[in-house]
Design an enzyme around this catalytic site. Sequence first.
Site, PDB file in Angstrom:
ATOM      1  N   SER A  72       0.823  -1.194   0.000  1.00  0.00           N
ATOM      2  CA  SER A  72       0.000   0.000   0.000  1.00  0.00           C
ATOM      3  C   SER A  72       0.871   1.262   0.000  1.00  0.00           C
ATOM      4  CB  SER A  72      -0.873  -0.034   1.255  1.00  0.00           C
ATOM      5  OG  SER A  72      -1.798   0.983   1.191  1.00  0.00           O
ATOM      6  N   CYS A 122      -4.286  -7.307   6.670  1.00  0.00           N
ATOM      7  CA  CYS A 122      -3.913  -5.926   7.019  1.00  0.00           C
ATOM      8  C   CYS A 122      -4.080  -5.660   8.522  1.00  0.00           C
ATOM      9  CB  CYS A 122      -4.755  -4.938   6.212  1.00  0.00           C
ATOM     10  SG  CYS A 122      -4.276  -3.244   6.568  1.00  0.00           S
ATOM     11  N   LYS A 174      -4.493 -13.759   0.953  1.00  0.00           N
ATOM     12  CA  LYS A 174      -3.291 -13.361   1.694  1.00  0.00           C
ATOM     13  C   LYS A 174      -3.639 -13.432   3.169  1.00  0.00           C
ATOM     14  CE  LYS A 174       0.450 -10.927   2.993  1.00  0.00           C
ATOM     15  NZ  LYS A 174       0.824  -9.597   2.640  1.00  0.00           N
ATOM     16  N   GLY A 220       7.640 -12.302   4.653  1.00  0.00           N
ATOM     17  CA  GLY A 220       8.142 -11.899   5.966  1.00  0.00           C
ATOM     18  C   GLY A 220       9.649 -11.933   6.065  1.00  0.00           C
ATOM     19  N   ASP A 221      10.223 -10.750   6.297  1.00  0.00           N
ATOM     20  CA  ASP A 221      11.669 -10.606   6.525  1.00  0.00           C
ATOM     21  C   ASP A 221      12.512 -11.034   5.322  1.00  0.00           C
ATOM     22  OD1 ASP A 221      11.070  -9.686   9.067  1.00  0.00           O
ATOM     23  OD2 ASP A 221      11.269 -11.666   9.985  1.00  0.00           O
ATOM     24  N   ARG A 256       9.226  -5.022   1.946  1.00  0.00           N
ATOM     25  CA  ARG A 256      10.095  -3.883   2.295  1.00  0.00           C
ATOM     26  C   ARG A 256      11.447  -3.999   1.617  1.00  0.00           C
ATOM     27  NH1 ARG A 256       8.904  -3.995   8.649  1.00  0.00           N
ATOM     28  NH2 ARG A 256       8.788  -6.212   8.159  1.00  0.00           N
TER      29      ARG A 256
HETATM   30  C1  FMN Z   1       4.305  -0.070   3.492  1.00  0.00           C
HETATM   31  C2  FMN Z   1       3.662  -1.423   3.436  1.00  0.00           C
HETATM   32  C3  FMN Z   1       2.480  -1.602   2.740  1.00  0.00           C
HETATM   33  C4  FMN Z   1       1.869  -2.866   2.662  1.00  0.00           C
HETATM   34  N1  FMN Z   1       0.721  -3.018   1.937  1.00  0.00           N
HETATM   35  C5  FMN Z   1       0.167  -4.253   1.789  1.00  0.00           C
HETATM   36  C6  FMN Z   1      -0.965  -4.456   0.953  1.00  0.00           C
HETATM   37  O1  FMN Z   1      -1.482  -3.537   0.309  1.00  0.00           O
HETATM   38  N2  FMN Z   1      -1.468  -5.724   0.882  1.00  0.00           N
HETATM   39  C7  FMN Z   1      -0.896  -6.785   1.548  1.00  0.00           C
HETATM   40  O2  FMN Z   1      -1.381  -7.910   1.449  1.00  0.00           O
HETATM   41  N3  FMN Z   1       0.180  -6.606   2.323  1.00  0.00           N
HETATM   42  C8  FMN Z   1       0.731  -5.389   2.443  1.00  0.00           C
HETATM   43  N4  FMN Z   1       1.866  -5.229   3.199  1.00  0.00           N
HETATM   44  C9  FMN Z   1       2.504  -6.417   3.797  1.00  0.00           C
HETATM   45  C10 FMN Z   1       3.603  -6.959   2.887  1.00  0.00           C
HETATM   46  O3  FMN Z   1       3.094  -7.397   1.647  1.00  0.00           O
HETATM   47  C11 FMN Z   1       4.383  -8.111   3.548  1.00  0.00           C
HETATM   48  O4  FMN Z   1       3.504  -9.190   3.764  1.00  0.00           O
HETATM   49  C12 FMN Z   1       5.001  -7.693   4.885  1.00  0.00           C
HETATM   50  O5  FMN Z   1       5.628  -6.430   4.778  1.00  0.00           O
HETATM   51  C13 FMN Z   1       6.032  -8.726   5.370  1.00  0.00           C
HETATM   52  O6  FMN Z   1       7.133  -8.786   4.538  1.00  0.00           O
HETATM   53  P1  FMN Z   1       8.554  -8.066   4.936  1.00  0.00           P
HETATM   54  O7  FMN Z   1       8.796  -8.365   6.400  1.00  0.00           O
HETATM   55  O8  FMN Z   1       9.545  -8.760   4.012  1.00  0.00           O
HETATM   56  O9  FMN Z   1       8.383  -6.614   4.665  1.00  0.00           O
HETATM   57  C14 FMN Z   1       2.465  -3.974   3.315  1.00  0.00           C
HETATM   58  C15 FMN Z   1       3.656  -3.789   4.023  1.00  0.00           C
HETATM   59  C16 FMN Z   1       4.266  -2.544   4.087  1.00  0.00           C
HETATM   60  C17 FMN Z   1       5.555  -2.395   4.845  1.00  0.00           C
END
Ligand code: FMN
Length: 338
Positions: A30, A112, A151, A217-218, A241
């Site tokens: 998002s 979310c 998701k 995740g991570d 991220r």
């Molecule tokens: C800024 C931001 C926006 C996100 N927006 C969404 C989204 O629109 N839909 C969704 O399913 N997950 C969303 N997520 C979750 C990510 O897709 C992901 O599952 C989560 O960040 C874990 O991965 P990471 O630890 O590698 O960042 C968002 C995460 C972040 C940080």
Amino acid sequence: MIQAAIQTEHTKRDIGGIPFESPFTLAALSGYSDLAMRMVCRSLGACLTRHEVVLDQFILDHGTGPKSGEHLDPGDRPIACQLMGRDPVEMGQAARRMASFGYDIVDINFGCPVKKVLGRCRGGFLLSEPETAIQMVREVKAAVDVPVTIKMRRGLDESPLSRERFWHILSAAVDLGIAGVVVHGRTVDQRYEGFAKWEIIGEVKSRFPHLAVMGSGDLYTAEDCLRMLRETGCDGVTIARGAIENPWVFRDCLALWRGEEKPAPPTLAEQAKLFDDQYEIAINLYGLERATRQMRKFGIKRSKLHPEPEKVHRAFVTLSSSDDWARVRSEIYGVDSR
Ligand SMILES: Cc1cc2nc3c(=O)[nH]c(=O)nc-3n(C[C@H](O)[C@H](O)[C@H](O)COP(=O)(O)O)c2cc1C
């Protein structure tokens, strides 16, 4: 070859018939995974992208603008859209409209953790209301011809009840014919804090070997992504991220996966060129002013790729025009013209 080593007889390379060439996909993000970000990630190897989450109500009200879901590019396929809502029937109607825009996959958000979203009983909240979540899957499945995925976070919290509900929703969704699932190894309560537990991703793939299972995740580096594939047996990873901060992670993943050496980090000239490319698409999407605001966020997040991150951070915090970017490009990235 690593690719062969992590492949099993159950590894899937398609989601309901929509092929993905490698396991490395862009997460729904998002405020970030707009057409501009998706295109640059694709240019570096992302083989499937996801539009940021959209509210069903916004789609049903025929909302306009870059978040309307209508900004698709033929070069950005396959692509999934993602919907979030409260009412299963309305979710079905919104899914039908989104699919009519040309998305290859419709994904439903049960993850979310944003307070306002939970307060409105949407997103991750639905993990606490299995029957509503299941009805939502049923309505969306009935409404569209394209593959439907969900998701999920691994639960609302750490309680056994939460875990039980996770499996109840997922099993029912599989029975209803979902083509895939993205599992984020954090609970809703965790939001983005602490570590993601990847074990659940492996459990999902073991219990549902014929389902396309993507882990989340991570995932910050190519090594993280390959480790998740190896440790969990999932079919693909969704980089979140890690892709905002370093879109070259896709290029690195592909190299390691193919058994090649990890490429050198992007040069300053490569970083400036990618920024130029993304900025140009963003300007076409939003107009100059909003595109500049959007790009400011990316510049700040990517400052760590520069040997002088604090300096880059300071420069992007005040970025407010294309002239500012031309100055930053020249003075900080050492690149004068495109
Ligand atoms: C800024 C931001 C926006 C996100 N927006 C969404 C989204 O629109 N839909 C969704 O399913 N997950 C969303 N997520 C979750 C990510 O897709 C992901 O599952 C989560 O960040 C874990 O991965 P990471 O630890 O590698 O960042 C968002 C995460 C972040 C940080």
